[in-house]
Design an enzyme around this catalytic site. Structure first.
Site: not given
Ligand code: MG
Ligand code: NAI
Length: 333
Positions: A124, A169, A203, A227, A231
């Protein structure tokens, strides 16, 4: 008196923020509201997505409640995504996203977890380059940012069940993801011996979240993984229409629902206001109005049990009808 800055933003933000304001007014708490502009429509009007006046209003407020901000998927010259700009400029480095079992059909039972997402770095930093048919993005991880997010996660765990999963990761990205993993593990082991830290590859974490969500307490991770996984977590417990979040820095706090501006339903009065209403419960807790926060959360749960429900939850109620139902449930408690 609490001074609260409201930033409706774009799309359904213009519907769910006024709805939540009505709920907050109905609680009778001493609050003064100021409203500020940000987002895509502000960019179209003023050439900037976050005017200086808005940043100052957020700085000046005890807390900010934001709706949603539209970002086009194609690059637009001079445009910066509003919420990302606010997070970075005010150094709101911790993004807290709780996911808890709610009384809605299809909801996983026994879930009570908290995503602590690093909010200023990772992918980001938005540094991308294009060389003909090849495009490259930078990932930034710093020891200092990893240390401070580790402390937020450990403090959260202390107030909960004492377990942190550090999501990474590092097997593929040992320098970047590896620095995050090692730093967070170190801080928790050195400074929080009472907190248990596990590491888990992102993962594997995604699968385990779906198969055994009840086994998680606090998760801490870098910006993009946080992020995406948050969700997923929201989807386990009722969806985006119910998911709250907080952006916390050392000086300011900006609260917002996890969902976006939902252009597909915006302007029709059918958006689910509950994500923003439960986000306001997080804000009330931050303002130490714990009793009102708990009573309002209880009112939301009662509405989820008995209706009326908006379309995303299988009902037919409008934003206004659901908001009225929350106010009624709050006042009868
Ligand atoms: Mg989002
Ligand atoms: P979205 O969250 O806006 O919508 C995804 C789906 O969920 C849509 O079908 C929408 O109708 C539904 N939905 C979301 N919130 C709802 C609610 N409260 N009640 C009922 N249904 C709801 O995500 P999408 O479509 O990926 O993005 C749309 C815009 O929002 C984009 O411009 C994106 O950049 C922006 N966005 C902004 C965020 C923020 O301000 N923090 C977060 C995510 C997206």
């Amino acid at each position: 008196m609490h001074k609260i800055c409201l930033i409706p933003g774009d799309g359904i933000g213009l519907e769910v923020i006024p709805a939540t304001r009505r709920v907050l007014e109905a609680t009778g708490l001493p609050i003064t509201f100021i409203t500020a502009d940000a987002g895509w429509s502000t960019f179209e009007r003023l050439g900037t997505s976050v005017p200086t006046a808005t940043l100052n209003a957020v700085r000046d407020a005890d807390a900010t409640l934001a709706g949603a901000f539209t970002s086009p998927s194609a690059k637009v010259a001079g445009f910066a995504g509003a919420i990302r700009y606010i997070r970075r400029t005010l150094d709101l480095y911790a993004n807290l996203r709780p996911a808890k079992t709610r009384p809605v059909p299809g909801c996983f039972q026994g879930v009570d977890m908290m995503m602590v997402r690093e909010n200023t770095e990772g992918l980001y930093v938005e540094v991308e380059r294009r060389y003909g048919d090849i495009a490259i993005a930078d990932v930034k991880i710093s020891r200092s940012s990893s240390e401070r997010i580790a402390r937020v996660a450990a403090e959260q765990a202390r107030a909960r069940r004492g377990v942190v999963h550090v999501v990474h990761k590092a097997n593929v990205l040992p320098l970047t993801s590896g620095l995050f993993l090692d730093t967070v593990m170190d801080v928790i082991r050195r400074e929080y011996p009472d907190v248990t830290a596990h590491d888990i590859i992102v993962d594997a974490c995604a699968m385990k979240l779906v198969r055994e969500p009840e086994s998680f307490d606090v998760l801490v991770t870098t910006n993009l993984f946080g992020d995406i996984l948050s969700d997923l977590m929201a989807g386990l417990v009722g969806g985006l229409g119910l998911a709250p979040s907080a952006n916390l820095g050392d000086a300011q706090a900006v609260f917002e629902p996890v969902h976006g501006s939902a252009p597909d339903i915006a302007g029709r009065g059918v958006a689910n206001p509950l994500a923003t209403i439960v986000t306001s419960c997080m804000m009330l807790d931050h303002l130490k109005e714990h009793e009102t926060a708990a009573r309002l959360q209880g009112a939301v749960d009662r509405v989820l049990e008995r209706g009326p429900l908006t379309r995303d939850l299988g009902g037919e109620a409008s934003t206004e009808e659901m908001t009225d139902a929350v106010i009624t449930a709050y006042l009868e408690a």
